[in-house]
Enzyme design. Structure first.
Site, PDB file in Angstrom:
ATOM      1  N   TYR A   1      40.886 -23.992 -31.701  1.00 35.50           N
ATOM      2  CA  TYR A   1      41.255 -24.354 -30.298  1.00 35.50           C
ATOM      3  C   TYR A   1      42.857 -24.284 -30.417  1.00 35.50           C
ATOM      4  CZ  TYR A   1      40.431 -27.403 -26.666  1.00 35.50           C
ATOM      5  OH  TYR A   1      39.980 -28.402 -25.689  1.00 35.50           O
TER       6      TYR A   1
ATOM      7  N   ARG B   1      58.566 -38.903 -18.086  1.00 35.87           N
ATOM      8  CA  ARG B   1      57.555 -40.722 -17.174  1.00 35.87           C
ATOM      9  C   ARG B   1      58.492 -41.910 -17.656  1.00 35.87           C
ATOM     10  NH1 ARG B   1      52.003 -41.055 -15.928  1.00 35.87           N
ATOM     11  NH2 ARG B   1      51.397 -38.879 -16.319  1.00 35.87           N
TER      12      ARG B   1
ATOM     13  N   ASN C   1      41.002 -33.264 -23.034  1.00 34.51           N
ATOM     14  CA  ASN C   1      42.226 -32.419 -23.582  1.00 34.51           C
ATOM     15  C   ASN C   1      40.748 -31.226 -23.271  1.00 34.51           C
ATOM     16  OD1 ASN C   1      44.212 -31.340 -23.866  1.00 34.51           O
ATOM     17  ND2 ASN C   1      43.744 -30.011 -26.480  1.00 34.51           N
TER      18      ASN C   1
ATOM     19  N   GLY D   1      53.010 -32.895  -3.941  1.00 30.97           N
ATOM     20  CA  GLY D   1      53.734 -32.333  -2.939  1.00 30.97           C
ATOM     21  C   GLY D   1      55.010 -32.382  -2.386  1.00 30.97           C
ATOM     22  N   GLU D   2      55.146 -33.816  -2.031  1.00 31.76           N
ATOM     23  CA  GLU D   2      56.224 -34.803  -1.688  1.00 31.76           C
ATOM     24  C   GLU D   2      57.346 -34.379  -2.551  1.00 31.76           C
ATOM     25  OE1 GLU D   2      55.807 -35.551   0.802  1.00 31.76           O
ATOM     26  OE2 GLU D   2      53.484 -36.210   0.795  1.00 31.76           O
ATOM     27  N   ASN D   3      57.018 -34.155  -3.764  1.00 31.96           N
ATOM     28  CA  ASN D   3      58.128 -33.342  -4.504  1.00 31.96           C
ATOM     29  C   ASN D   3      59.140 -32.186  -4.462  1.00 31.96           C
ATOM     30  OD1 ASN D   3      57.226 -35.931  -6.544  1.00 31.96           O
ATOM     31  ND2 ASN D   3      56.944 -34.302  -7.331  1.00 31.96           N
TER      32      ASN D   3
ATOM     33  N   SER E   1      54.410 -33.173 -22.020  1.00 30.77           N
ATOM     34  CA  SER E   1      53.081 -33.135 -22.106  1.00 30.77           C
ATOM     35  C   SER E   1      52.596 -33.889 -20.874  1.00 30.77           C
ATOM     36  CB  SER E   1      52.462 -33.681 -23.457  1.00 30.77           C
ATOM     37  OG  SER E   1      52.276 -32.064 -23.920  1.00 30.77           O
TER      38      SER E   1
ATOM     39  N   CYS F   1      53.369 -34.846 -18.352  1.00 32.89           N
ATOM     40  CA  CYS F   1      54.012 -35.533 -16.970  1.00 32.89           C
ATOM     41  C   CYS F   1      54.066 -34.058 -16.021  1.00 32.89           C
ATOM     42  CB  CYS F   1      55.648 -35.383 -17.695  1.00 32.89           C
ATOM     43  SG  CYS F   1      55.663 -36.196 -18.837  1.00 32.89           S
ATOM     44  N   GLY F   2      52.740 -33.078 -15.114  1.00 36.71           N
ATOM     45  CA  GLY F   2      52.509 -32.884 -14.362  1.00 36.71           C
ATOM     46  C   GLY F   2      53.343 -31.228 -14.298  1.00 36.71           C
ATOM     47  N   LYS F   3      52.969 -30.558 -15.127  1.00 36.35           N
ATOM     48  CA  LYS F   3      54.391 -29.380 -15.131  1.00 36.35           C
ATOM     49  C   LYS F   3      53.350 -28.050 -14.453  1.00 36.35           C
ATOM     50  CE  LYS F   3      55.929 -27.178 -19.248  1.00 36.35           C
ATOM     51  NZ  LYS F   3      54.993 -28.052 -19.709  1.00 36.35           N
ATOM     52  N   THR F   4      52.588 -28.074 -14.811  1.00 34.60           N
ATOM     53  CA  THR F   4      51.052 -27.504 -13.932  1.00 34.60           C
ATOM     54  C   THR F   4      51.592 -27.808 -12.789  1.00 34.60           C
ATOM     55  OG1 THR F   4      49.976 -26.628 -16.018  1.00 34.60           O
ATOM     56  CG2 THR F   4      48.953 -25.858 -13.955  1.00 34.60           C
TER      57      THR F   4
ATOM     58  N   ASP G   1      54.306 -22.923 -17.937  1.00 38.14           N
ATOM     59  CA  ASP G   1      54.724 -24.170 -19.644  1.00 38.14           C
ATOM     60  C   ASP G   1      55.395 -23.342 -20.825  1.00 38.14           C
ATOM     61  OD1 ASP G   1      53.638 -25.160 -21.518  1.00 38.14           O
ATOM     62  OD2 ASP G   1      52.503 -24.167 -22.431  1.00 38.14           O
TER      63      ASP G   1
ATOM     64  N   ARG H   1      39.879 -27.580 -20.918  1.00 40.17           N
ATOM     65  CA  ARG H   1      41.341 -26.632 -20.764  1.00 40.17           C
ATOM     66  C   ARG H   1      40.434 -25.988 -20.148  1.00 40.17           C
ATOM     67  NH1 ARG H   1      46.980 -26.936 -22.749  1.00 40.17           N
ATOM     68  NH2 ARG H   1      46.443 -28.707 -23.771  1.00 40.17           N
TER      69      ARG H   1
ATOM     70  N   HIS I   1      59.870 -25.072 -23.592  1.00 40.52           N
ATOM     71  CA  HIS I   1      59.119 -25.047 -23.092  1.00 40.52           C
ATOM     72  C   HIS I   1      58.979 -25.794 -21.525  1.00 40.52           C
ATOM     73  CE1 HIS I   1      55.238 -28.501 -23.823  1.00 40.52           C
ATOM     74  NE2 HIS I   1      55.451 -27.628 -23.243  1.00 40.52           N
TER      75      HIS I   1
ATOM     76  N   LYS J   1      52.353 -21.687 -28.586  1.00 38.86           N
ATOM     77  CA  LYS J   1      53.497 -22.133 -29.598  1.00 38.86           C
ATOM     78  C   LYS J   1      53.967 -22.115 -30.795  1.00 38.86           C
ATOM     79  CE  LYS J   1      51.704 -24.825 -25.732  1.00 38.86           C
ATOM     80  NZ  LYS J   1      53.669 -24.985 -25.122  1.00 38.86           N
TER      81      LYS J   1
ATOM     82  N   ARG K   1      45.673 -29.534 -30.549  1.00 37.50           N
ATOM     83  CA  ARG K   1      46.278 -28.790 -31.141  1.00 37.50           C
ATOM     84  C   ARG K   1      46.833 -30.270 -32.089  1.00 37.50           C
ATOM     85  NH1 ARG K   1      51.268 -29.790 -30.526  1.00 37.50           N
ATOM     86  NH2 ARG K   1      50.757 -30.889 -27.814  1.00 37.50           N
TER      87      ARG K   1
HETATM   88  C1  OXD Z   1      51.143 -28.695 -24.077  1.00 36.56           C
HETATM   89  C2  OXD Z   1      50.389 -27.103 -23.767  1.00 36.56           C
HETATM   90  O1  OXD Z   1      50.616 -29.120 -25.376  1.00 36.56           O
HETATM   91  O2  OXD Z   1      51.074 -26.385 -22.829  1.00 36.56           O
HETATM   92  O3  OXD Z   1      52.027 -28.658 -24.112  1.00 36.56           O
HETATM   93  O4  OXD Z   1      48.846 -27.391 -24.403  1.00 36.56           O
HETATM   94 MN    MN Z   2      52.741 -27.454 -23.517  1.00 38.49          MN
END
Ligand code: OXD
Ligand code: MN
Length: 599
Positions: free
Chosen positions: A210, A409, A376, A505-507, A261, A263-266, A286, A378, A239, A219, A70
């Site tokens: 991209y 973070r 980056n 997984g400990e989260n 970004s 920080c492990g959302k997925t 996301d 994907r 988000h 987005k 992006r």
């Molecule tokens: C981001 C994405 O940049 O989800 O947040 O790709």
């Molecule tokens: Mn995102």
């Protein structure tokens, strides 16, 4: 013609006159069409088919090295009044920018086909779903949009003759002269514009093929344009990941979480809990649209239908359910290619392959000294393939949200988890969400970078007004049943520089505390920053973590927090008088409580 929607037909005609494509193709969204487009992209040299036995119906694409992410400095939000866009957005006068871009679009699709992609953000026909139509000259975009959103005939039917849609015009900006040979990844690296016109509303994108620059449902629509709609209509476009968590007694709640970004959302969205008997199921990784139902309950839908996930770092260790999602029907971008026709990226396996073709198309071995995959790189994967996809992930009514998590973070200062006193205080915590710079970034280590609600690059209007919108939410319905707000930090480090918390997984142990707070079963201690777990409040059964570390993870260092206060004030000053007074009051009150607590 597939539609009688005159507004749509007129717009497609106008765009075709301007861009002058050789042909126009209306996408029906069928598998047959998808197969034809993928075969065309293979023939064009854009797609590399992967080994059918290992990854059926999957393709690798290597982009131009000048088009890999992006481009925030080329992203513009253009209401007529710059104050509306706020200091968080690049603003251009909409009339001027449209004139500039019209010149670029003039003839830009010569030698190419213009694809018309009707798409729905959210389950087709759901009350909170929204329709867009993307015009693009990129097959890559069509095939990715088909995974990331719902596209085709059913969307045109839902649109009907008079339905409203957001027009999204996209071109890679690389017309072909007669006889000119195409390149695998056409783009116009020096002329990228990702422009949003919230008053239309419309999206104009030029020059990049991209991700978020080109897959305009994500987005551009689902966050920047939708946030403006949400403000006007009284809902939230965020988000955030959405997950369902079930305890061993079978009681389930849904949680939404906003992290910046990287920080492990997925990873959190589809984690495998280490706590026996607990289950996490994924609604989205996301984006989250939240609306009140008639009971005053906030309900969330995931407007997307796929995952556009960062590949490097994804492994059976960090995110086994993501790995299991990738068995087939995926597009990979800028990953490395192994000799047996599979993909690879850094940390996917303990042992790297002995050789590969890098994302730059060059021979690569572990001794090469550069990355095999772009950082980056994907994967684009259908959400329906995720083994822990939530049974209600496509429920048109959405899922009820009981808790919202913010986090960043933060190697120092911020404890593992705590709860806000109330909605206003929770909103305040979202506004001061930040990550600390690490050695990976140029410049000083430990500088706070604020990313309020993880929306800084995605809020389509003035950030101060966005905070006010959050504060206004409970007042919008007669009997609001607001989610509880929590702050979490998986990244706290010891003085000896090791991570105090194992994460992944400990989260689930922290999620357990969140569930118990929501259910009124867990005690908390009132501190200057919020409500912390009591000692032993976090279930550490079976976890080998020293008592001192646990104590540190759950302690409030008032002096350290006080040190951050001037940076918080500077962060607010950036948005001037648009910051709601209530947020300044929260900041003053926090400082006062910290001063009373500091030795
Ligand atoms: C981001 C994405 O940049 O989800 O947040 O790709
Ligand atoms: Mn995102």
């Amino acid at each position: 013609m597939k539609t009688n929607n005159q507004t749509l037909l007129n717009w497609v005609n106008e765009a075709a006159e301007l861009c002058q494509p050789d042909a126009i193709h209306w996408c029906d969204g069928t598998e047959e069409e998808n197969q034809r487009l993928c075969a065309q992209a293979v023939q064009d040299g854009t797609f590399i088919p992967l080994n059918e036995a290992k990854r059926p119906n999957s393709f690798l694409v290597m982009s131009d090295p000048a088009d890999v992410a992006r481009v925030e400095d080329r992203t513009f939000v253009c209401p007529s009044d710059p104050r509306e866009a706020g200091p968080n957005n690049n603003w251009r006068d909409p009339v001027d920018l449209k004139a500039t871009m019209r010149q670029l679009y003039d003839g830009c699709m010569r030698g190419r086909t213009m694809y018309v992609i009707p798409f729905s953000m959210g389950p087709v026909g759901a009350p909170s779903a929204k329709i867009g139509v993307e015009l693009t000259d990129s097959i890559y975009v069509v095939v990715n949009m088909r995974i990331m959103t719902r596209i085709g005939t059913e969307v045109l039917e839902a649109l009907g003759d008079h339905g409203e849609f957001v027009p999204c015009l996209h071109s890679v900006g690389a017309p072909l002269e007669p006889g000119q040979k195409d390149v695998p990844w056409p783009c116009n690296a020096d002329n990228k514009y990702i422009a949003h016109f919230p008053e239309d509303p419309s999206i104009w994108s030029y020059g990049s093929g991209y991700g978020g620059n080109a897959l305009l449902g994500k987005k551009c629509f689902a966050l920047r344009i939708a946030s403006v709609m949400a403000r006007r209509q009284g809902w939230l476009a965020e988000h955030m990941l959405i997950l369902g968590i079930t305890n061993p007694q079978g009681e389930k709640i849904y949680v939404a979480a906003a992290f910046p970004s990287a920080c492990g959302k997925t990873n959190l969205a589809m984690m495998e809990p280490t706590l026996p008997g607990w289950k996490v199921e994924c609604v989205g990784d996301d984006i989250c649209w939240m609306t009140f139902d008639d009971q005053g309950q906030l309900r969330a839908i995931n407007p997307e239908a796929g995952f556009f996930g960062v590949a490097p770092g994804t492994s059976m260790r960090s995110n086994p359910n993501a790995m299991r999602t990738l068995h087939s029907n995926c597009i990979y971008t800028n990953c490395a290619l192994t000799p047996d026709g599979d993909v690879w990226w850094e940390d996917m396996t303990d042992e790297p392959p002995a050789e590969a073709t890098s994302w730059l198309g060059q021979p690569w071995t572990p001794a090469t000294g550069t990355k095999a995959a772009n950082p980056n790189a994907r994967y684009t994967a259908p959400a329906s393939q995720c083994p822990v996809i939530d049974p209600a992930w496509e429920d048109p009514a959405g899922v009820p949200i009981s808790a919202i998590l913010f986090g960043g973070r933060r190697p120092s200062t911020v404890p593992l988890c705590f709860e806000a006193f109330n909605w206003q205080h929770g909103t305040f915590l979202g506004t001061i969400q930040a990550s600390e710079t690490t050695a990976a970034q140029a410049g000083r280590v430990g500088i706070l970078r604020y990313d309020p609600m993880a929306m800084l690059p995605f809020c389509g209007y003035n950030m101060g007004d966005y905070f006010a919108h959050w504060l206004s939410m409970p007042g919008r319905v007669a009997q609001p049943n607001m989610p509880r707000i929590f702050f979490v930090n998986w990244f706290r480090k010891s003085d000896e520089d090791y991570y105090l918390w194992p994460g992944f997984g400990e989260n689930s142990r922290v999620l357990k505390w969140v569930c118990e707070r929501v259910q009124g079963r867990a005690q908390a201690i009132e501190t200057p920053i919020g409500l912390l777990p009591v000692p032993d409040g976090i279930d550490t059964t079976g976890l080998n973590i020293p008592d001192e570390d646990m104590e540190e993870l759950l302690s409030v260092d008032a002096q350290a927090w006080l040190k951050d206060i001037p940076a918080m004030r500077e962060h607010y000053a950036r948005f001037g008088d648009t910051i709601p007074a209530a947020m300044h009051q929260e900041l003053d009150a926090l400082e006062q409580r910290l001063r009373q607590a500091a030795p």
